[in-house]
Structures are given as C-alpha cells and as structure tokens.
Design a protein around this motif. Structure first.
Motif, PDB file in Angstrom:
ATOM      1  N   GLU A  43      47.036  36.175 -45.496  1.00  0.00           N
ATOM      2  CA  GLU A  43      47.477  37.493 -45.974  1.00  0.00           C
ATOM      3  C   GLU A  43      46.890  38.626 -45.136  1.00  0.00           C
ATOM      4  O   GLU A  43      45.902  38.449 -44.439  1.00  0.00           O
ATOM      5  CB  GLU A  43      47.059  37.667 -47.439  1.00  0.00           C
ATOM      6  N   LEU A  45      45.431  41.200 -46.302  1.00  0.00           N
ATOM      7  CA  LEU A  45      44.191  41.685 -46.910  1.00  0.00           C
ATOM      8  C   LEU A  45      43.127  40.599 -46.794  1.00  0.00           C
ATOM      9  O   LEU A  45      43.413  39.418 -46.973  1.00  0.00           O
ATOM     10  CB  LEU A  45      44.482  42.014 -48.386  1.00  0.00           C
ATOM     11  N   GLU A  46      41.926  41.012 -46.482  1.00  0.00           N
ATOM     12  CA  GLU A  46      40.811  40.058 -46.406  1.00  0.00           C
ATOM     13  C   GLU A  46      39.890  40.318 -47.597  1.00  0.00           C
ATOM     14  O   GLU A  46      40.142  41.212 -48.386  1.00  0.00           O
ATOM     15  CB  GLU A  46      40.101  40.271 -45.056  1.00  0.00           C
ATOM     16  N   GLU A  47      38.853  39.521 -47.731  1.00  0.00           N
ATOM     17  CA  GLU A  47      37.926  39.678 -48.861  1.00  0.00           C
ATOM     18  C   GLU A  47      37.499  41.138 -49.008  1.00  0.00           C
ATOM     19  O   GLU A  47      37.028  41.741 -48.056  1.00  0.00           O
ATOM     20  CB  GLU A  47      36.683  38.826 -48.621  1.00  0.00           C
ATOM     21  N   HIS A  48      37.675  41.690 -50.204  1.00  0.00           N
ATOM     22  CA  HIS A  48      37.396  43.106 -50.406  1.00  0.00           C
ATOM     23  C   HIS A  48      36.271  43.283 -51.440  1.00  0.00           C
ATOM     24  O   HIS A  48      35.982  42.375 -52.208  1.00  0.00           O
ATOM     25  CB  HIS A  48      38.675  43.827 -50.878  1.00  0.00           C
ATOM     26  N   ARG A  61      47.412  43.953 -53.173  1.00  0.00           N
ATOM     27  CA  ARG A  61      47.713  42.665 -52.531  1.00  0.00           C
ATOM     28  C   ARG A  61      49.212  42.368 -52.586  1.00  0.00           C
ATOM     29  O   ARG A  61      49.809  41.968 -51.585  1.00  0.00           O
ATOM     30  CB  ARG A  61      46.910  41.584 -53.266  1.00  0.00           C
TER      31      ARG A  61
ATOM     32  N   GLU B  24      42.391  38.515 -55.592  1.00  0.00           N
ATOM     33  CA  GLU B  24      41.701  38.204 -54.335  1.00  0.00           C
ATOM     34  C   GLU B  24      42.663  37.539 -53.349  1.00  0.00           C
ATOM     35  O   GLU B  24      43.404  36.641 -53.731  1.00  0.00           O
ATOM     36  CB  GLU B  24      40.516  37.253 -54.595  1.00  0.00           C
ATOM     37  N   PRO B  25      42.632  37.968 -52.091  1.00  0.00           N
ATOM     38  CA  PRO B  25      43.548  37.358 -51.123  1.00  0.00           C
ATOM     39  C   PRO B  25      43.086  35.985 -50.659  1.00  0.00           C
ATOM     40  O   PRO B  25      41.883  35.712 -50.600  1.00  0.00           O
ATOM     41  CB  PRO B  25      43.509  38.353 -49.957  1.00  0.00           C
ATOM     42  N   ASN B  26      44.047  35.143 -50.351  1.00  0.00           N
ATOM     43  CA  ASN B  26      43.790  33.830 -49.733  1.00  0.00           C
ATOM     44  C   ASN B  26      42.923  32.893 -50.569  1.00  0.00           C
ATOM     45  O   ASN B  26      42.231  32.042 -50.029  1.00  0.00           O
ATOM     46  CB  ASN B  26      43.152  33.995 -48.345  1.00  0.00           C
ATOM     47  N   ARG B  43      36.068  32.184 -51.786  1.00  0.00           N
ATOM     48  CA  ARG B  43      36.694  33.510 -51.914  1.00  0.00           C
ATOM     49  C   ARG B  43      36.931  33.908 -53.359  1.00  0.00           C
ATOM     50  O   ARG B  43      37.329  35.035 -53.633  1.00  0.00           O
ATOM     51  CB  ARG B  43      38.020  33.539 -51.162  1.00  0.00           C
ATOM     52  N   LYS B  45      36.248  35.092 -57.154  1.00  0.00           N
ATOM     53  CA  LYS B  45      35.231  35.889 -57.865  1.00  0.00           C
ATOM     54  C   LYS B  45      35.121  35.479 -59.323  1.00  0.00           C
ATOM     55  O   LYS B  45      34.445  36.134 -60.107  1.00  0.00           O
ATOM     56  CB  LYS B  45      35.563  37.384 -57.779  1.00  0.00           C
TER      57      LYS B  45
END
Lengths: 284, 62
Positions: A43, A45-48, A61, B24-26, B43, B45
């Motif tokens: 995607e 977006l990466e870890e935010h 997202r 959360e992405p991915n 990844r 949470k």
C-alpha cells in the motif's frame, strides 16, 4: 510522476529499507488497483503513528487505495492528526500552513495545468475537520467559489484530536471532550450543504463503515474535479482516543450513529457532473 | 511478545472484510489460492476492529 524516479540505482538494492524495496517491486503505481485489491499489493501508506483503532487512519488508508491515478496525484494536507500520517505516504504531498491547504492546492493545480497541458494531474486536499471547517473555511469556500478543479476530502473526527481534544465546528452539540468539559453549545456545521451552495459539482458524505461506497465517492469526486469543477467529500472518522470509546468499536459506532439518525451518507451530483459520470461509467 | 490479531485458518473464508476494516496498512495479506488471510504481526496494533467485523469469528486478539 515518472515511475522511474522510484527505481533503486543498481548496486544500492541491499542498503535500501525493505519497505521501499517492497514498494518498488509490488507498489500500486500505474496498475489501476482498487479497494478490492487491498491485501495483494504494497500500500501507499506505511506504518503510521496514529492511535490504535483510529477512524481517520482507516479513512485515509481507504482513500489512498481508491485513488484512480496515484502516480499522477499530489496530496495537499494540513495540520492535524492526518499530518502525522503524511510523511508515511508514498506520494508527492505538501504540508500547508493550518487552513491554507485549498489555497496551496489552487495554485498547484493551475501550475500543473500550465506545465503539463495535455496530462491529467489530480490535486487532492486531504485535511481534518479543524483545517477544513474552522480555521481554513475561508480558503476552502473561496476555492469553491473560484471553481478550482480540486478535490477536497475532509476526514471528520469531530474534534481537534491532535492537541488533546478541543471542540471543533464539526463536533456534535453537547459533545464532551477533554477541553470542552461542559459540552459543546452549538450545533454541528453542515458543510456538504455549504459546498453545494458554493458551487461544488459533486458533494458526498461517506464513512469507512461502507468501504465500497467510500471508494466510489472518492473516485467519482476526483474524476469530476478533473473535468467539471470543485468537489467535496466528507468522511466521518470517529476518534476513540478523544471520544473515549473502545478502539474496536469504531465501525460499530458509525453504524449505530446511522441507525440513530445522527449521521447519514449523502451524495449530490450537479447536472453537468451527472452527464459526465454517465458517459465514463458507460465506457467501462 | 506484543499483542496481535491471530487468524483461525479453519474458520476464515477469505471474504477480505478485515482487510478493509483495518486502520493499519499492510497488516493483512490475502492468499488467493487458499482463500485465507495472513497477518503481519509486527504491523498490528491489536485494536481489535477486525475482530468485531469478522462474521465467522475467525480473528482473535492474543
């Protein structure tokens, strides 16, 4: 954006972060992916750093996954929770001064039109409710009145969540927050109606509780903004941290609010935009 | 060991509703051949949003 820009110079592959290598090998650029393809590609977006169960992160997202042409999209953001996630987005993005996002986007869109007259370049404003409905309302409305061809997407979490929980123009009447302990005294601003009055060709209100609908309205808004004029999308994104509900209840809270009649999805399409959408949706 | 969502592969039918409900992405990876989802635990949470939307009760925080 030239996708060649992303490529890693030969010999440097092993020192680049694994996330970046993944983006080069399996990113969404130029592949026309939609929301149904999530889970099968890397995607944007990466870890935010946003909270667990954040409705705004979910909306962001899904919005990024719905962009029709991510490689030719520039995002303009503004101060707020969404700004914390912007450094983790693999697209060109600008962080503007609080409330200035639509003014910046207007200039950017015009410059891109002059620089690339025969190419489609989407300028999408993604900002929170504070930047769109309170502090930046002047710039937002003026950009609509000037008929700038930009898409404005508001991530409406009904508070200034980033600064500890102050009430915003989008908070419901009676909402109790950390810094509004006696409850908000005024009703929620109805920005979709304002957008319609200001001449937006396409206006919609959606939520991440219905991801396909969200994807559809975001896509439509961007396509209409390319050809017809300004468009506005409002995404209801509850905040578990400031509204003090369990992070796992974000989606069920939206559905409950819809049942109670406190939130409803809307769509307004002008005659011109309707004709344009029919013409491109028939082509598909 | 941090908390993360776990998939019960017996119950998962690969409907992908968890993928579109995760902030959360991915985190979720879809395996098309097996019609299952897999979790990238580093990844996650552990907010539990996916557990509330899964109709098959195939997801648990643990």
């Amino acid at each position: 954006m030239k996708t060649g820009m992303l490529k890693i110079s030969p010999g440097f592959e092993d020192i680049m972060p694994p996330e970046y290598r993944e983006l080069v090998d399996n990113g969404p650029y130029g592949k026309n992916y939609g929301i149904g393809d999530l889970g099968s590609y890397k995607e944007l977006l990466e870890e935010h750093p946003l909270c667990a169960g954040c409705g705004l992160a979910l909306s962001l997202r899904l919005t990024l996954a719905s962009l029709p042409m991510p490689e030719d999209t520039v995002i303009v953001g503004s101060t707020g929770c969404s700004a914390l996630a912007f450094p983790q987005v693999a697209l060109h993005n600008i962080h503007s001064l609080f409330g200035n996002q639509n003014a910046v986007a207007s200039g950017l869109k015009r410059a891109l039109k002059l620089r690339f007259p025969d190419k489609e370049k989407d300028v999408v404003v993604i900002a929170g409710d504070g930047a769109t409905a309170d502090i930046g309302l002047d710039m937002v409305m003026q950009s609509w009145l000037r008929r700038e061809k930009i898409t404005t997407i508001m991530l409406d979490n009904e508070a200034y969540a980033n600064t500890g929980g102050q009430e915003s123009g989008m908070s419901m009447q009676g909402a109790v927050l950390n810094m509004a302990p006696t409850g908000k005294k005024f009703p929620k601003l109805s920005l979709p109606e304002i957008a319609q009055t200001c001449g937006c060709a396409y206006v919609a209100a959606a939520s991440p509780a219905k991801p396909k609908q969200l994807a559809k309205v975001v896509r439509r808004a961007i396509l209409v903004a390319r050809e017809i004029g300004p468009t506005y999308v409002q995404l209801y994104s509850p905040c578990p941290t400031n509204y003090k509900f369990n992070p796992k209840e974000t989606v069920s809270l939206i559905k409950q609010r819809e049942k109670d009649g406190l939130y409803q999805s809307k769509e307004y399409i002008s005659q011109e935009a309707k004709a344009f959408l029919e013409s491109i949706e028939v082509k598909k | 060991m941090y908390l993360s969502v776990r998939v019960d592969k017996e119950k998962c039918i690969g409907c992908k509703i968890c993928i579109t409900s995760c902030p959360e992405p991915n985190v979720f990876i879809f395996l098309p051949e097996q019609k299952l989802v897999e979790v990238n635990e580093s990844r996650c949470k552990a907010c539990g949003l996916c557990t509330t939307v899964c109709a098959k009760e195939a997801l648990k925080i643990g």
